[in-house]
Design an enzyme around this catalytic site. Structure first.
Site, mmCIF file in Angstrom:
data_model
loop_
_atom_site.group_PDB
_atom_site.id
_atom_site.type_symbol
_atom_site.label_atom_id
_atom_site.label_comp_id
_atom_site.label_asym_id
_atom_site.label_seq_id
_atom_site.Cartn_x
_atom_site.Cartn_y
_atom_site.Cartn_z
ATOM 1 C CG ASP A 244 -5.588 4.077 -3.042
ATOM 2 O OD1 ASP A 244 -5.444 5.269 -2.726
ATOM 3 O OD2 ASP A 244 -4.660 3.241 -3.021
ATOM 4 C CD GLU A 281 -4.987 8.464 -5.270
ATOM 5 O OE1 GLU A 281 -4.158 9.225 -4.760
ATOM 6 O OE2 GLU A 281 -5.112 7.264 -4.938
#
Length: 578
Positions: A244, A281
């Site tokens: 993330d 990401e």
């Protein structure tokens, strides 16, 4: 006998608290405290720091049956519980990902309930199930990005044993498992790590304090992160990790944390004899993330590509607010379909600066970029969590699906997308601290007020109904309208398996033509032509061939060599066959 150990350089005294009894621990010069005592499986334990009577959970706790504020439980996965001995894994290239949230995927919201729906994914053609974070967080339900005990599996989902059963079930069906992990911050409630050592810095990102990746005593913190990642892949047989918001990792050391993690992941893959995948990401549009280490990159396997999402979404929907401002033209869509990023050393009006860097299309395969029509972010970070199905026609949804699934990128679906689910996916939390809960709700409303939304429209993330409304309605796929869209998705995914031109990973082999005024765009992959009409009216486009798949059947154009595509529709042609 069980060895208990914890890295705690800050306190002067650490004791093990096991089932009501305190045991002394011995400190080593590197800040680790250890003791060996008998402990039964499930025994509750924690640590006492200095003269504080509070029993703190183990930072590396494997199980938190009573929540993140309570003692940890002794737990080890049963090696005999694994049934996937024949599993050989799946590489990123050629895969079809499916993102889901365990709590909202089924009414029950557990790993075992999710297992009952895996056959649906197999029939759809999915090959990798990507699960949003399952690490332990405060409360009963949450997106998962507020995790505070990264080594534990959320108890309400089924705990670590439930995750083991879920991975077994996926592998038995030929499905790989990807897990979303968060290493850029910790949640606002239940984070006791600073009591033990310098895990955090004074710096902050959007979500909280930054992790100490390069300051004094950073080495054990980096080890804490890397060991966690390797544990998911080694102990839980996870096949891929989605990392993330890696742009929020502040690491100025000579060897970036991501490079170190990629190196150790490759070593583990060689040991377990199956591919292990790391997907970042990032909003940096920096190809170094997915550039091989031999070529000076970080060596990650893949990366989410928000630019492709933005280009597809704006071209089909017409939305232009916020970070969508630079997107929307067919020229933008064509650029993104053939070059990976749209912003690649170009000016971003949203950021008010030059952004991104071009991808070397001769070095990096398109399969390293994940493409999608929607994700948990792109839905849940809308004020009312509305999916594209709430404001687009079914034909527009089909066009978006065709553009992504026919692209050279690795496609990813978000749960329910395949049938045009009408349930929203809202931002939901259940913080037990009322102050944190109130601040979360107020911050959510203030954030959307800045973007022009009425605060009355923004649901309270702490309201249990917000979570319940976000659960999929599994009666929908049986209805005709939804079944038609689902059949379209299955057919598009099936074509990826049968036609090698579609999974050809090189962007230099992709051609795009378009008519900005008439709003049609055609994507060429070898002899195949995907012709999409983004307007509501029929348009004639200069293509012929045998039709392989259409949302609405096209007609022969009035001029030879043309085809008429109905409004909000697509057709897929084989130019070599007539």
């Amino acid at each position: 006998m069980t060895v208990f150990e914890v890295w705690a350089p800050r306190p002067e005294l650490v004791r093990l608290h096991l089932e009501g009894t305190a045991h002394p621990m011995t400190r080593s010069t590197d800040g680790w405290w250890r003791t060996t005592v008998p402990a039964a499986p499930g025994a509750r334990y924690g640590f006492l720091l200095d003269d504080d009577p509070a029993v703190l959970p183990d930072p590396r706790s494997a199980r938190q049956p009573d929540g993140v504020h309570a003692p940890s439980a002794v737990h080890t996965l049963d090696p005999a519980g694994w049934t996937d001995g024949d599993w050989t894994g799946r590489p990123l290239a050629g895969s079809v990902y499916y993102e889901l949230h365990i709590g909202a995927f089924t009414p029950e919201g557990t790993f075992d309930a999710a297992i009952e729906r895996l056959d649906h994914l197999v029939e759809l053609g999915v090959t990798v199930v990507e699960v949003m974070p399952v690490n332990a967080f405060d409360g009963t339900h949450n997106w998962g990005y507020d995790g505070v005990l990264w080594y534990a599996v959320h108890e309400q989902y089924g705990g670590p044993d439930g995750l083991q059963r879920f991975v077994n079930a996926c592998h038995a069906r030929g499905l790989a498992v990807a897990l979303d992990v968060v290493y850029n911050h910790l949640g606002p409630s239940g984070n006791y790590l600073p009591r033990f050592g310098p895990y955090l810095t004074d710096g902050r990102n959007t979500w909280g304090q930054s992790l100490n990746l390069g300051g004094p005593d950073a080495d054990p913190v980096r080890r804490f992160i890397i060991d966690n990642a390797l544990r998911w892949m080694r102990d839980f047989h996870i096949d891929a990790l989605r990392l993330d918001a890696v742009h929020a990792l502040v690491d100025r050391t000579a060897t970036h944390l991501l490079t170190e993690l990629a190196t150790e992941t490759d070593a583990l893959a060689a040991h377990v004899r199956r591919p292990l995948t790391l997907i970042a990401e990032s909003d940096l549009n920096d190809p170094r993330l997915i550039t091989p280490r031999a070529a000076g990159g970080y060596g990650l396997t893949g990366q989410w590509n928000d630019d492709l999402h933005h280009a597809v979404h704006t071209a089909v929907s017409g939305e232009r607010q916020g970070y969508y401002a630079d997107f929307g033209s067919l020229a933008c869509l064509a650029q993104t379909l053939t070059h990976g990023y749209f912003h690649a050393g170009t000016f971003s009006s949203f950021r008010r600066r030059t952004h991104g860097r071009p991808i070397d299309r001769s070095l990096i395969p398109a399969s390293a970029l994940l493409a999608y029509t929607c994700t948990h972010d792109q839905i849940g970070n809308r004020a009312i969590g509305d999916r594209p199905s709430a404001y687009l026609t079914d034909g527009q949804l089909a066009v978006k699906a065709a553009l992504v699934l026919f692209s050279a990128y690795t496609p990813m679906l978000f749960m329910g997308e395949e049938w045009g689910a009408r349930t929203p996916f809202l931002y939901f939390t259940s913080h037990t601290d009322p102050v944190v809960g109130a601040a979360t709700a107020a911050g959510r409303k203030a954030e959307f007020a800045e973007h022009g939304w009425s605060t009355d429209e923004v649901p309270d993330p702490q309201d249990p109904l917000t979570f319940l409304r976000s659960k999929l309605d599994w009666s929908e796929p049986e209805r005709d309208r939804h079944a038609r869209l689902s059949a379209c998705y299955r057919a598009l995914i099936a074509l990826r398996r049968t036609r090698a031109e579609i999974t050809d990973p090189w962007l230099t082999h992709v051609g795009v033509e378009y008519d900005e005024r008439q709003r049609w765009i055609a994507v060429r992959r070898g002899p195949l032509r995907l012709v999409c009409n983004l307007s509501a009216d029929p348009v004639a486009a200069p293509y012929t061939g045998t039709g392989l798949l259409s949302w609405q059947e096209p007609e022969a154009g009035q001029t030879p060599g043309q085809i008429t595509i109905p409004g909000h529709s697509f057709t897929l042609l084989d130019a070599d066959r007539h």
